[in-house]
Structure formats: structure tokens, C-alpha cells
Enzyme design. Structure first.
Site, PDB file in Angstrom:
ATOM      1  N   LYS A   8      -3.998   5.796  -4.272  1.00 27.34           N
ATOM      2  CA  LYS A   8      -2.736   5.733  -5.321  1.00 27.34           C
ATOM      3  C   LYS A   8      -3.104   4.719  -5.977  1.00 27.34           C
ATOM      4  O   LYS A   8      -3.515   3.409  -5.330  1.00 27.34           O
ATOM      5  CB  LYS A   8      -1.481   6.209  -4.819  1.00 27.34           C
ATOM      6  CG  LYS A   8      -1.239   5.161  -3.412  1.00 27.34           C
ATOM      7  CD  LYS A   8      -0.629   3.212  -4.204  1.00 27.34           C
ATOM      8  CE  LYS A   8      -0.212   2.761  -2.840  1.00 27.34           C
ATOM      9  NZ  LYS A   8       0.095   1.023  -3.195  1.00 27.34           N
ATOM     10  N   PRO A  92     -11.705   2.347  -0.460  1.00 24.04           N
ATOM     11  CA  PRO A  92     -11.562   0.968  -0.066  1.00 24.04           C
ATOM     12  C   PRO A  92     -10.506   0.787   0.737  1.00 24.04           C
ATOM     13  O   PRO A  92      -9.200   1.002   0.001  1.00 24.04           O
ATOM     14  CB  PRO A  92     -12.523   0.204  -1.311  1.00 24.04           C
ATOM     15  CG  PRO A  92     -12.505   0.684  -2.370  1.00 24.04           C
ATOM     16  CD  PRO A  92     -12.098   2.627  -2.096  1.00 24.04           C
ATOM     17  N   GLY A  94      -8.744  -2.705   2.107  1.00 19.52           N
ATOM     18  CA  GLY A  94      -7.459  -4.296   1.886  1.00 19.52           C
ATOM     19  C   GLY A  94      -7.735  -4.267   0.195  1.00 19.52           C
ATOM     20  O   GLY A  94      -7.689  -5.276  -0.315  1.00 19.52           O
ATOM     21  N   ALA A  95      -7.231  -3.022  -0.467  1.00 21.25           N
ATOM     22  CA  ALA A  95      -6.485  -2.726  -2.150  1.00 21.25           C
ATOM     23  C   ALA A  95      -5.929  -2.594  -3.258  1.00 21.25           C
ATOM     24  O   ALA A  95      -6.006  -2.939  -3.754  1.00 21.25           O
ATOM     25  CB  ALA A  95      -8.814  -2.222  -2.563  1.00 21.25           C
ATOM     26  N   GLY A  96      -4.643  -2.120  -1.841  1.00 23.81           N
ATOM     27  CA  GLY A  96      -4.155  -1.834  -2.802  1.00 23.81           C
ATOM     28  C   GLY A  96      -3.991  -0.515  -3.552  1.00 23.81           C
ATOM     29  O   GLY A  96      -3.423  -0.093  -3.998  1.00 23.81           O
ATOM     30  N   GLY A 100      -5.361   4.705   3.839  1.00 25.39           N
ATOM     31  CA  GLY A 100      -5.038   4.067   5.326  1.00 25.39           C
ATOM     32  C   GLY A 100      -4.136   5.270   5.408  1.00 25.39           C
ATOM     33  O   GLY A 100      -3.765   5.537   5.819  1.00 25.39           O
ATOM     34  N   SER A 101      -2.722   4.765   4.699  1.00 28.22           N
ATOM     35  CA  SER A 101      -1.572   5.278   4.321  1.00 28.22           C
ATOM     36  C   SER A 101      -1.823   7.025   4.022  1.00 28.22           C
ATOM     37  O   SER A 101      -0.605   8.008   4.770  1.00 28.22           O
ATOM     38  CB  SER A 101      -0.207   5.020   3.286  1.00 28.22           C
ATOM     39  OG  SER A 101      -0.180   3.804   3.794  1.00 28.22           O
ATOM     40  N   ASP A 134       4.431   3.237   2.672  1.00 24.78           N
ATOM     41  CA  ASP A 134       4.003   4.137   1.192  1.00 24.78           C
ATOM     42  C   ASP A 134       3.441   5.814   1.793  1.00 24.78           C
ATOM     43  O   ASP A 134       3.170   6.634   0.958  1.00 24.78           O
ATOM     44  CB  ASP A 134       3.144   3.633   0.583  1.00 24.78           C
ATOM     45  CG  ASP A 134       1.540   3.460   1.083  1.00 24.78           C
ATOM     46  OD1 ASP A 134       1.790   3.331   2.214  1.00 24.78           O
ATOM     47  OD2 ASP A 134       1.295   2.847   0.060  1.00 24.78           O
TER      48      ASP A 134
END
Length: 266
Positions: A8, A92, A94-96, A100-101, A134
Site C-alpha cells: 500500500k 521492501p 522499512g519502506a512505508g 509485513g502488515s 494498518d
């Protein structure tokens, strides 16, 4: 069973308030994009779960992986056999981008369906919210205004299909904890939902990500990459989440070098 969790982006991100529980109230728009991980699981008879990680460089400590945490949450109330799990990361870290979520949310939904657990949509969202602010968004996976910690969702329209999204991911990651330690909460001056409903070409002067003000001085490359997006014809460009990825929205398909991931919106 194989599923494909997607990433996202955040269109606008206002850090409104620091809560007593240590989290922050935010105002943002979560927007799904076609960048996918691959998650496969099958029942095993080994007496333990087995998680294999592939793809981009990711921590190999399975105990910290949200996929296993999602499984643990469901096992508190439901019987699920031991599983072989293969997670291939393309989104990726640590990319925002919410990789993972997304993995965790898609896994919750797939386990519910595959093992016929009968968990209601509302209860599944409650369990997802425990895993991450999220996570609940990825269960519906539709453009949404997100309030509270990010779990209070209101569906919104999709962007016109004539636009494309281009994502830039620099080589470094940004810790979410570090980003939030630098940002200063403030009440938004405009209404994000109303601004989002205006033509995309107007967003440049209306919609912002609060993290940019505080992260760009620490990571000057981010500001340069945002400028590169605009120089390449983006009608709107922004950091997504707390970074480190940025995205640009284009009404014409740009040509970039291999540091760019070009993605169609859906």
C-alpha cells in the site's frame, strides 16, 4: 495454498495527536498497489511450524515475523494444525509500504477460509488490529481514509485508471520508531478526505505527509528523489508512510532507470 499479499501507499499522512497509550492518532489514506509478496502454507506432520523466508534480505528470526504472530493469535481460540510456511518477500522492508502488515492480514484471512474457522469479518479486523495499525486495512484492501491508529476505516473511490503510480525505494530503510520520535503532532489545516476527492493535479498544494518535514533533513536523498519524481512529470509525489519509499502519480508513463519500480494503480 498460495496467497499474494500486496503493498500500500499513504496518500497524505497527518500526525494528529500523541495518545496516552504511546501510539499516535493519524489521518491518512491507505491505497493498495500492485506490488506483491508470495505466501504459501501447507499442513505438516512434524509437530512444529516451519517458516522459510525468501526474496529480499529480511531478518531470519521467525519469532519476530508477523505471519507467525498472526498464527499465534488465531491459535489462542481456534485449532489449527502445524504448518509449513514459505514467505517470499518482494515488498521492501522499512519502506512505508506495509508489506509485513499485508502478509499478516492476508494470512489471517486465508487461515479463516482454508480451515473454515467461521470468524466474522469484524472479529478478524479486531485480531488484525492487534498485529499492526494498518493490518485491518488489508482485509478489505480498498482505498480508505484511516483514522485513529489507522484501524478506523472509511472506503473511498479509486483513482482514475489513466494514472499510474511509480515507487522509488532507496537502498536504506527507516525505522518507524525513529520516524515517530522526530515528528511533532499537529492539527491538520485542511480536510484530507475532501482534498483527496479533488482532481489529482491539485494534490501537490493540498496533501502532505508530516514525516517529510522532519525526515528530509536526516535523509537529504529523500528530498532529491521527490524532486526527481516531479522533474520526471509526476502530478503528485510524496513519501509513503514513514518511508523510506516515495511514490509519484503520473498521467503519462515516465521512463526511469532500474532504481524505480513502476506500478499500475488498481
Amino acid at each position: 495454498m498460495i496467497i499474494y499479499p500486496n503493498a500500500k501507499i499513504n496518500i497524505g499522512l497527518n500526525i494528529v495527536n500523541r495518545r496516552q497509550d504511546g501510539f499516535h492518532d493519524i489521518e491518512t489514506i491507505f491505497y493498495p498497489v500492485e506490488l506483491f509478496d508470495s505466501l504459501e502454507f501447507n499442513v505438516n506432520n512434524s509437530g512444529a511450524d516451519n517458516l522459510e523466508l525468501f526474496g529480499i534480505e529480511i531478518p531470519q528470526d521467525g519469532k519476530k515475523n508477523l505471519v507467525l504472530k498472526a498464527l499465534d493469535i488465531l491459535r489462542q481460540d481456534y485449532k489449527i494444525p502445524f504448518l509449513d510456511i514459505k514467505l517470499t518477500k518482494n515488498i521492501p522492508l522499512g519502506a512505508g509500504l506495509g508489506g509485513g502488515s499485508s502478509d499478516a492480514a492476508f494470512f489471517l484471512k486465508a487461515l479463516n477460509e482454508n480451515f473454515k474457522l467461521g470468524i466474522s469479518e469484524e472479529l478478524l479486523k479486531q485480531k488484525a488490529a492487534v498485529l499492526g495499525s494498518d493490518c485491518a486495512f488489508f482485509l478489505d484492501n480498498f482505498p480508505s481514509l484511516a483514522l485513529g491508529r489507522g484501524e478506523v476505516l472509511t472506503p473511498l473511490k479509486k483513482i482514475d485508471s489513466k494514472f499510474s503510480i511509480v515507487i522509488i525505494k532507496p537502498k536504506f530503510e527507516i525505522s518507524t520508531a525513529f520516524a515517530y520520535s522526530k515528528v511533532k503532532p499537529q492539527k491538520p489545516l485542511t480536510d484530507l478526505k475532501s482534498d483527496f476527492l479533488k482532481p489529482v493535479q491539485e494534490w501537490k498544494t493540498l496533501i502532505k505527509n508530516d514525516f517529510e518535514e522532519f525526515l528530509f533533513p536526516f535523509y537529504p536523498e529523500l528530498k532529491k528523489l521527490k524532486q526527481k519524481l516531479y522533474a520526471s512529470g509526476a502530478v503528485y509525489a510524496s513519501l509513503t508512510g514513514s518511508g523510506s519509499a516515495l511514490f509519484g502519480i503520473f498521467d503519462k508513463q515516465p521512463v526511469f532507470d532500474n532504481e524505480i519500480l513502476s506500478i499500475r494503480v488498481f
